[in-house]
Motif scaffolding. Structure first.
Motif, PDB file in Angstrom:
ATOM      1  N   TYR A 109       0.579  11.394   0.035  1.00  0.00           N
ATOM      2  CA  TYR A 109       1.856  10.678  -0.005  1.00  0.00           C
ATOM      3  C   TYR A 109       2.757  11.185  -1.118  1.00  0.00           C
ATOM      4  N   CYS A 110       2.176  11.744  -2.183  1.00  0.00           N
ATOM      5  CA  CYS A 110       2.977  12.259  -3.291  1.00  0.00           C
ATOM      6  C   CYS A 110       3.693  13.564  -2.945  1.00  0.00           C
ATOM      7  N   LYS A 111       3.424  14.099  -1.758  1.00  0.00           N
ATOM      8  CA  LYS A 111       4.120  15.311  -1.315  1.00  0.00           C
ATOM      9  C   LYS A 111       4.937  15.059  -0.054  1.00  0.00           C
ATOM     10  N   ASP A 112       5.064  13.801   0.309  1.00  0.00           N
ATOM     11  CA  ASP A 112       5.786  13.433   1.528  1.00  0.00           C
ATOM     12  C   ASP A 112       7.212  13.005   1.166  1.00  0.00           C
ATOM     13  N   TYR A 113       8.097  13.996   0.991  1.00  0.00           N
ATOM     14  CA  TYR A 113       9.477  13.725   0.572  1.00  0.00           C
ATOM     15  C   TYR A 113      10.308  13.125   1.699  1.00  0.00           C
ATOM     16  N   GLU A 114       9.865  13.325   2.933  1.00  0.00           N
ATOM     17  CA  GLU A 114      10.588  12.705   4.047  1.00  0.00           C
ATOM     18  C   GLU A 114      10.381  11.192   4.027  1.00  0.00           C
ATOM     19  N   ARG A 115       9.168  10.788   3.789  1.00  0.00           N
ATOM     20  CA  ARG A 115       8.843   9.365   3.739  1.00  0.00           C
ATOM     21  C   ARG A 115       9.303   8.730   2.432  1.00  0.00           C
ATOM     22  N   PHE A 116       9.191   9.483   1.335  1.00  0.00           N
ATOM     23  CA  PHE A 116       9.559   8.996   0.004  1.00  0.00           C
ATOM     24  C   PHE A 116      10.553   9.970  -0.630  1.00  0.00           C
ATOM     25  N   PRO A 117      11.851   9.866  -0.314  1.00  0.00           N
ATOM     26  CA  PRO A 117      12.830  10.750  -0.960  1.00  0.00           C
ATOM     27  C   PRO A 117      12.752  10.678  -2.484  1.00  0.00           C
ATOM     28  N   LYS A 118      12.460   9.473  -2.992  1.00  0.00           N
ATOM     29  CA  LYS A 118      12.142   9.310  -4.414  1.00  0.00           C
ATOM     30  C   LYS A 118      10.672   8.925  -4.477  1.00  0.00           C
ATOM     31  N   LEU A 119       9.854   9.828  -4.982  1.00  0.00           N
ATOM     32  CA  LEU A 119       8.410   9.595  -5.003  1.00  0.00           C
ATOM     33  C   LEU A 119       8.048   8.430  -5.914  1.00  0.00           C
ATOM     34  N   PRO A 120       6.981   7.676  -5.577  1.00  0.00           N
ATOM     35  CA  PRO A 120       6.510   6.617  -6.472  1.00  0.00           C
ATOM     36  C   PRO A 120       6.196   7.176  -7.863  1.00  0.00           C
ATOM     37  N   GLY A 121       6.389   6.360  -8.881  1.00  0.00           N
ATOM     38  CA  GLY A 121       6.246   6.802 -10.269  1.00  0.00           C
ATOM     39  C   GLY A 121       4.919   7.454 -10.590  1.00  0.00           C
ATOM     40  N   GLU A 122       3.818   6.937 -10.028  1.00  0.00           N
ATOM     41  CA  GLU A 122       2.506   7.481 -10.366  1.00  0.00           C
ATOM     42  C   GLU A 122       2.318   8.908  -9.869  1.00  0.00           C
ATOM     43  N   CYS A 123       3.188   9.377  -8.977  1.00  0.00           N
ATOM     44  CA  CYS A 123       3.055  10.750  -8.468  1.00  0.00           C
ATOM     45  C   CYS A 123       3.303  11.780  -9.559  1.00  0.00           C
ATOM     46  N   SER A 124       3.944  11.375 -10.651  1.00  0.00           N
ATOM     47  CA  SER A 124       4.173  12.311 -11.754  1.00  0.00           C
ATOM     48  C   SER A 124       2.988  12.369 -12.721  1.00  0.00           C
ATOM     49  N   LEU A 125       1.996  11.512 -12.515  1.00  0.00           N
ATOM     50  CA  LEU A 125       0.828  11.489 -13.399  1.00  0.00           C
ATOM     51  C   LEU A 125      -0.159  12.571 -12.987  1.00  0.00           C
ATOM     52  N   SER A 126      -0.766  13.206 -13.954  1.00  0.00           N
ATOM     53  CA  SER A 126      -1.746  14.253 -13.674  1.00  0.00           C
ATOM     54  C   SER A 126      -3.149  13.684 -13.707  1.00  0.00           C
ATOM     55  N   PRO A 127      -3.974  13.989 -12.700  1.00  0.00           N
ATOM     56  CA  PRO A 127      -5.376  13.540 -12.766  1.00  0.00           C
ATOM     57  C   PRO A 127      -6.151  14.266 -13.852  1.00  0.00           C
ATOM     58  N   TRP A 128      -5.558  15.292 -14.431  1.00  0.00           N
ATOM     59  CA  TRP A 128      -6.269  16.080 -15.465  1.00  0.00           C
ATOM     60  C   TRP A 128      -6.198  15.411 -16.826  1.00  0.00           C
ATOM     61  N   ASP A 129      -5.242  14.485 -17.023  1.00  0.00           N
ATOM     62  CA  ASP A 129      -5.070  13.857 -18.345  1.00  0.00           C
ATOM     63  C   ASP A 129      -6.137  12.817 -18.601  1.00  0.00           C
ATOM     64  N   GLY A 148       0.823  -1.200   0.000  1.00  0.00           N
ATOM     65  CA  GLY A 148       0.000   0.000   0.000  1.00  0.00           C
ATOM     66  C   GLY A 148       0.855   1.248   0.000  1.00  0.00           C
ATOM     67  N   ASN A 149       0.724   2.034   1.054  1.00  0.00           N
ATOM     68  CA  ASN A 149       1.497   3.265   1.229  1.00  0.00           C
ATOM     69  C   ASN A 149       1.148   4.330   0.205  1.00  0.00           C
ATOM     70  N   ARG A 150      -0.100   4.345  -0.277  1.00  0.00           N
ATOM     71  CA  ARG A 150      -0.562   5.388  -1.196  1.00  0.00           C
ATOM     72  C   ARG A 150      -1.680   6.185  -0.521  1.00  0.00           C
ATOM     73  N   GLU A 151      -1.440   6.624   0.714  1.00  0.00           N
ATOM     74  CA  GLU A 151      -2.481   7.259   1.506  1.00  0.00           C
ATOM     75  C   GLU A 151      -2.701   8.721   1.120  1.00  0.00           C
ATOM     76  N   MET A 152      -3.954   9.117   1.191  1.00  0.00           N
ATOM     77  CA  MET A 152      -4.343  10.530   1.178  1.00  0.00           C
ATOM     78  C   MET A 152      -5.366  10.714   2.286  1.00  0.00           C
ATOM     79  N   ARG A 153      -5.323  11.874   2.942  1.00  0.00           N
ATOM     80  CA  ARG A 153      -6.305  12.220   3.971  1.00  0.00           C
ATOM     81  C   ARG A 153      -6.977  13.525   3.595  1.00  0.00           C
ATOM     82  N   HIS A 154      -8.283  13.542   3.826  1.00  0.00           N
ATOM     83  CA  HIS A 154      -9.098  14.713   3.525  1.00  0.00           C
ATOM     84  C   HIS A 154      -9.979  15.046   4.719  1.00  0.00           C
TER      85      HIS A 154
END
Length: 197
Positions: free
Chosen positions: A177-197, A39-45
């Motif tokens: 999680y895509c903005k958590d550089y402390e937890r993921f110094p190298k962000l998972p690949g999908e973090c570069s994908l735009s939800p707008w595409d 897992g580790n693809r958390e978002m909180r709202h």
């Protein structure tokens, strides 16, 4: 939602979790995506309403191109940027109430008041539009446009959905999680994908 093996170690799973709150504070929802047990693809709202006041409708659109919960989009663009997209196993729906007071509510500061038990969740008007899993590979992840969720319009957000989603991102996201550089110094690949595409 869990794989054919239930909640086993190789499960695929989408989490939609109410984390609770301190009395008078907004309720929080955490979503997470699992593939093959990881897992580790958390978002909180923060929620803009009280989910305990009445029944509310919650929907998930899950096709081979994207997973859309009204407050979150998880894209699959079909290349190696997102090798984490769960689309290779049959899925089931599970619902439960579980004690996560060691981490969930205010980071574990708010504990469950067991004097208020039993805790109950109830559902009504539950419906599913989906397809039957067929081995060796399910027809429902093809792009035959046989079903409404597999047609082009369901592969992307509409213009009005993009506006609503941008508002949610600006106003309600408290962890991504895509903005958590402390937890993921190298962000998972999908973090570069735009939800707008």
């Amino acid at each position: 939602m869990c794989s054919e093996n239930g909640a086993g170690p190789e499960r695929d799973e989408l989490d939609f979790e109410f984390l609770g709150n301190r009395t008078g504070q907004p309720y929080l929802i955490q979503t997470n995506v699992y593939k093959n047990g990881a897992g580790n693809r958390e978002m909180r709202h923060m929620l803009w309403f009280d989910p305990t006041e009445d029944y509310h409708s919650y929907s998930i659109l899950w096709n081979n191109h994207q997973i859309v919960v009204p407050i979150r989009v998880f894209k699959n663009n079909g290349d190696d940027k997102n090798d984490f997209f769960p689309n290779e196993k049959p899925m089931y729906l599970f619902s439960s109430i579980w004690n996560a007071d060691d981490w969930a509510t205010r980071g574990g500061l708010e504990k469950t008041d067991w004097k208020k038990a039993p805790f109950v969740s109830s559902y009504k008007d539950f419906s599913v539009e989906g397809c039957q899993w067929e081995d060796p590979y399910p027809a429902c992840v093809s792009t035959t446009t046989k079903n409404w969720w597999d047609q082009y319009e369901a592969w992307h957000l509409s213009d009005s959905q993009k506006m609503d989603y941008a508002w949610v991102q600006r106003n309600l996201v408290i962890y991504d999680y895509c903005k958590d550089y402390e937890r993921f110094p190298k962000l998972p690949g999908e973090c570069s994908l735009s939800p707008w595409d």
